[in-house]
Design a protein around this motif. Sequence first.
Motif, PDB file in Angstrom:
ATOM      1  N   ALA A 165      25.166  -5.734  13.300  1.00  0.00           N
ATOM      2  CA  ALA A 165      25.551  -4.449  13.870  1.00  0.00           C
ATOM      3  C   ALA A 165      25.111  -3.304  12.952  1.00  0.00           C
ATOM      4  N   PHE A 166      25.239  -3.534  11.668  1.00  0.00           N
ATOM      5  CA  PHE A 166      24.841  -2.509  10.694  1.00  0.00           C
ATOM      6  C   PHE A 166      23.341  -2.234  10.780  1.00  0.00           C
ATOM      7  N   ILE A 167      22.535  -3.283  10.840  1.00  0.00           N
ATOM      8  CA  ILE A 167      21.073  -3.125  10.931  1.00  0.00           C
ATOM      9  C   ILE A 167      20.693  -2.469  12.246  1.00  0.00           C
ATOM     10  N   LYS A 168      21.344  -2.903  13.327  1.00  0.00           N
ATOM     11  CA  LYS A 168      21.057  -2.327  14.639  1.00  0.00           C
ATOM     12  C   LYS A 168      21.399  -0.839  14.650  1.00  0.00           C
ATOM     13  N   ASN A 169      22.542  -0.479  14.112  1.00  0.00           N
ATOM     14  CA  ASN A 169      22.936   0.935  14.065  1.00  0.00           C
ATOM     15  C   ASN A 169      21.990   1.740  13.182  1.00  0.00           C
ATOM     16  N   TYR A 170      21.554   1.133  12.067  1.00  0.00           N
ATOM     17  CA  TYR A 170      20.625   1.813  11.159  1.00  0.00           C
ATOM     18  C   TYR A 170      19.281   2.072  11.842  1.00  0.00           C
ATOM     19  N   ILE A 171      18.744   1.097  12.568  1.00  0.00           N
ATOM     20  CA  ILE A 171      17.465   1.244  13.262  1.00  0.00           C
ATOM     21  C   ILE A 171      17.562   2.313  14.342  1.00  0.00           C
ATOM     22  N   GLU A 172      18.654   2.318  15.090  1.00  0.00           N
ATOM     23  CA  GLU A 172      18.841   3.324  16.131  1.00  0.00           C
ATOM     24  C   GLU A 172      18.964   4.724  15.533  1.00  0.00           C
ATOM     25  N   ALA A 173      19.639   4.806  14.401  1.00  0.00           N
ATOM     26  CA  ALA A 173      19.779   6.101  13.740  1.00  0.00           C
ATOM     27  C   ALA A 173      18.416   6.615  13.246  1.00  0.00           C
ATOM     28  N   GLU A 174      17.600   5.704  12.717  1.00  0.00           N
ATOM     29  CA  GLU A 174      16.260   6.093  12.256  1.00  0.00           C
ATOM     30  C   GLU A 174      15.371   6.529  13.421  1.00  0.00           C
ATOM     31  N   LYS A 175      15.461   5.825  14.553  1.00  0.00           N
ATOM     32  CA  LYS A 175      14.692   6.210  15.740  1.00  0.00           C
ATOM     33  C   LYS A 175      15.103   7.592  16.212  1.00  0.00           C
ATOM     34  N   ALA A 176      16.396   7.831  16.249  1.00  0.00           N
ATOM     35  CA  ALA A 176      16.894   9.138  16.690  1.00  0.00           C
ATOM     36  C   ALA A 176      16.419  10.240  15.743  1.00  0.00           C
ATOM     37  N   ARG A 177      16.437   9.961  14.441  1.00  0.00           N
ATOM     38  CA  ARG A 177      15.991  10.948  13.457  1.00  0.00           C
ATOM     39  C   ARG A 177      14.501  11.257  13.621  1.00  0.00           C
ATOM     40  N   ARG A 178      13.688  10.242  13.843  1.00  0.00           N
ATOM     41  CA  ARG A 178      12.247  10.445  14.034  1.00  0.00           C
ATOM     42  C   ARG A 178      11.966  11.247  15.295  1.00  0.00           C
ATOM     43  N   GLU A 179      12.695  10.950  16.366  1.00  0.00           N
ATOM     44  CA  GLU A 179      12.502  11.688  17.609  1.00  0.00           C
ATOM     45  C   GLU A 179      12.856  13.161  17.436  1.00  0.00           C
ATOM     46  N   GLU A 180      13.912  13.449  16.706  1.00  0.00           N
ATOM     47  CA  GLU A 180      14.291  14.837  16.469  1.00  0.00           C
ATOM     48  C   GLU A 180      13.235  15.546  15.631  1.00  0.00           C
ATOM     49  N   GLU A 181      12.727  14.882  14.616  1.00  0.00           N
ATOM     50  CA  GLU A 181      11.687  15.476  13.784  1.00  0.00           C
ATOM     51  C   GLU A 181      10.410  15.676  14.590  1.00  0.00           C
ATOM     52  N   GLY A 182      10.075  14.781  15.468  1.00  0.00           N
ATOM     53  CA  GLY A 182       8.864  14.867  16.273  1.00  0.00           C
ATOM     54  C   GLY A 182       8.867  16.073  17.191  1.00  0.00           C
ATOM     55  N   ARG A 183      10.033  16.440  17.707  1.00  0.00           N
ATOM     56  CA  ARG A 183      10.124  17.583  18.613  1.00  0.00           C
ATOM     57  C   ARG A 183       9.900  18.898  17.857  1.00  0.00           C
TER      58      ARG A 183
END
Length: 126
Positions: free
Chosen positions: A3-21
């Motif tokens: 769960a920790f790894i899954k949450n970490y990966i999702e958080a990183e994806k969300a961060r990259r998407e925000e930076e990309g915009r």
Amino acid sequence: MRAFIKNYIEAEKARREEEGREAGFSLIELIVVVVILGVLVAIAIPVFGSIQATAEENATKAVAASAATQWTAQLANNEPVTPYKTGDAKITLTGQPATGAAISSVCAVATFDRATDYSASSGPAC
């Protein structure tokens, strides 16, 4: 741990998407830049055309004055009058006096060959 790894990966994806915009320029910003450049070019082209025409006229005046000076000096020193070399294929020079002519008869006429021929004359007889 999963769960920790899954949450970490999702958080990183969300961060990259925000930076990309926020990383690029918006369409409005690009349009504004293109409009500003267009206005600058529209102003600059006539200015450069005017500068070129002024330079051509000044070159023609300089050739006429230089030729008249050369010919007058040659006549004053009783030397044979030689053709003046303009150094520019677009400028035609006429009016060379004959050797032994009077200084007061010198009139050099330079013409710049273009759509609207510009001519300048210089010398005591002009």
